[in-house]
Design an enzyme around this catalytic site. Structure first.
Site, PDB file in Angstrom:
ATOM      1  N   GLY A 208     101.310  17.892   3.157  1.00  0.00           N
ATOM      2  CA  GLY A 208     101.791  17.080   2.032  1.00  0.00           C
ATOM      3  C   GLY A 208     102.433  17.960   0.977  1.00  0.00           C
ATOM      4  O   GLY A 208     102.773  19.100   1.242  1.00  0.00           O
ATOM      5  N   ASN A 209     102.624  17.419  -0.209  1.00  0.00           N
ATOM      6  CA  ASN A 209     103.141  18.233  -1.311  1.00  0.00           C
ATOM      7  C   ASN A 209     102.575  17.720  -2.628  1.00  0.00           C
ATOM      8  O   ASN A 209     101.776  16.797  -2.643  1.00  0.00           O
ATOM      9  CB  ASN A 209     104.670  18.254  -1.311  1.00  0.00           C
ATOM     10  CG  ASN A 209     105.254  16.865  -1.487  1.00  0.00           C
ATOM     11  OD1 ASN A 209     105.051  16.236  -2.520  1.00  0.00           O
ATOM     12  ND2 ASN A 209     105.943  16.373  -0.472  1.00  0.00           N
ATOM     13  N   ARG A 210     103.003  18.344  -3.734  1.00  0.00           N
ATOM     14  CA  ARG A 210     102.339  18.108  -5.016  1.00  0.00           C
ATOM     15  C   ARG A 210     102.898  16.933  -5.811  1.00  0.00           C
ATOM     16  O   ARG A 210     102.557  16.751  -6.972  1.00  0.00           O
ATOM     17  CB  ARG A 210     102.441  19.364  -5.887  1.00  0.00           C
ATOM     18  CG  ARG A 210     101.758  20.562  -5.282  1.00  0.00           C
ATOM     19  CD  ARG A 210     101.976  21.785  -6.177  1.00  0.00           C
ATOM     20  NE  ARG A 210     101.757  23.010  -5.434  1.00  0.00           N
ATOM     21  CZ  ARG A 210     100.564  23.516  -5.147  1.00  0.00           C
ATOM     22  NH1 ARG A 210      99.477  22.888  -5.561  1.00  0.00           N
ATOM     23  NH2 ARG A 210     100.459  24.627  -4.461  1.00  0.00           N
TER      24      ARG A 210
END
Ligand code: PMT
Length: 402
Positions: A208-210
């Site tokens: 995923g990412n932030r």
């Protein structure tokens, strides 16, 4: 210069050091053509004299529900106004409004007001961040009141952070925008992608990412307030839009997001792609939790579809696409390349080099680039205000395309 000709504004001033700015605010409202009726709490009077406000507004200033000689009709005041603006709004007055406690002239008029209500909080950063304050802010917004976002900077305590009352010019501009643009996107269908994507490795883990979804959600809310019919394709996020008219489509992976976005894109007049989409996903998703065995684990990744590029290829005449570019280096060159390659009409560049910009922050700092090479730089500001700037640019493009 703002034009508020003929607007009747109830200006509530509560007990904060920012009350000194309310004199400027009253003056700006009047200069813009509005009539201003000032209401103050007892604590507000400690910070700025009612005489100053009465002189500026040319009206008696009410500081209590009743005085020795008369009862001040808060119901009449509430009905008289085209807008009520409480600036500054302290944490305690905010809590009173959220709970409906009408023990002073401002909260009593607030409960009687049928007009749009705008509130500009002012407090120290820890008070602002406190879950009680945040819950009260949310509650007022759920009632349909309009938050004029706090600014960042040096606070009266000497601490630096969020909690400053918005500047008087910003508050006037906010009201002006509200009246100018209430329905400026009525009849338009807008597709917005927001948040991260999660690419499953197994039933437990993902890539995923932030991204929090804040930027895209702020865009969806702002577009809905301007009367647009908004579809928000939202990756995994703990947040959701405040405007009930926004149609949210929750998705997990880039492939899910592509399918939902393509579906809404067919009818969309305007598409804004604020999502942070994973460029790669695991080739295989394990059906059971992967066991810890060797010292290393190899994951083979395959390219995800590029949603923006796909929609860019499918774009028909009259459709407008706004992309984002999240960069860490060679920002302008990379953004220009994406604008062209993905067939965007505008691109919103945010750089992780700028403090307070990009993922997760409540603020962002953007540069908007057009196909005509026009470049507009904006200051660091709350994502809600950034969303308004982006929609202003979109509307300007719609007008120039007519
Ligand atoms: O959600 P927040 O915490 O508020 O953070 C906001 C944000 C930083 C995520 C947002 O402001 C932002 O920059 N979004 C785009 C992030 C990104 O993936 O940028 P990019 O430069 O890698 O992609 C360029 C454009 O192509 C973007 O519009 C992106 O949505 C789109 N894209 C990218 C890859 C892909 N596979 N599909 C896409 O549609």
């Amino acid at each position: 210069m703002a034009n508020l000709t003929g607007k009747k504004i109830l200006l509530g001033i509560t007990g904060s050091i920012a009350a000194y700015k309310s004199a400027f605010l009253a003056r700006l409202f009047i200069k813009a053509g509005a009539e201003v009726q000032v209401l103050m709490t007892k604590a507000g009077v400690e910070f700025i004299s009612p005489l100053t406000l009465a002189t500026l507004s040319k009206r008696h200033v009410y500081t209590d529900i009743s005085s020795e000689e008369s009862w001040n009709n808060h119901v009449e005041l509430g009905l008289w106004a085209d807008a009520m603006v409480i600036a500054p709004l302290t944490a305690s007055s905010l809590a009173r409004m959220a709970c409906g406690i009408s023990d002073n002239i401002i909260t009593a008029a607030y409960l009687s007001a049928r007009c749009p209500v705008f509130f500009a909080p002012a407090m120290d950063l820890d008070m602002w961040r406190h879950p009680a304050t945040q819950a009260n802010v949310q509650r007022l917004q759920d009632f349909g009141n309009h938050l004029i976002p706090v600014g960042r900077g040096e606070l009266a305590s000497g601490l630096v952070g969020e909690g400053r009352m918005a500047e008087p010019e910003e508050i006037v501009a906010y009201l002006q925008r509200f009246w100018d643009k209430v329905q400026s996107l009525a009849g338009k269908k807008i597709l917005i992608t927001a948040g991260p994507t999660y690419e499953a490795i197994d039933p437990v883990r993902f890539i995923g990412n932030r991204s929090s979804g804040k930027m895209g959600i702020a865009l969806a809310d702002a577009a809905a307030r301007r009367g647009a019919q908004v579809t928000l394709v939202l990756g995994p996020s703990s947040l959701s839009p405040r405007e009930s008219s926004v149609q949210s489509v929750p998705v997990q992976s880039a492939e899910d997001m592509l399918a939902a976005a393509r579906n809404a894109f067919k009818d969309a007049d305007i598409t804004i792609l604020a999502a942070a989409v994973a460029d790669y996903r695991p080739r295989e998703t394990a059906s059971h939790k992967i066991k810890k065995t060797g010292d290393t684990l190899k994951l083979e990744l395959v390219k995800n579809p590029d949603i923006a590029a796909t929609l860019g290829q499918e774009k028909k005449k009259g459709q407008l696409i706004v992309g984002f570019a999240l960069e860490t280096e060679n920002e302008m060159d990379n953004a220009r390349e994406k604008l062209q390659k993905k067939n965007f009409d505008l691109i919103v560049l945010n750089s992780l080099q700028d403090k307070g910009a990009g993922f997760h922050y409540d603020t962002n700092k953007i540069t908007i680039l057009g196909k005509d090479n026009k470049i507009r730089n904006f200051e660091l500001k709350p994502k809600q205000a950034v969303a308004e700037d982006i929609l202003d640019e979109v509307e300007a493009l719609l007008i120039s395309d007519v």
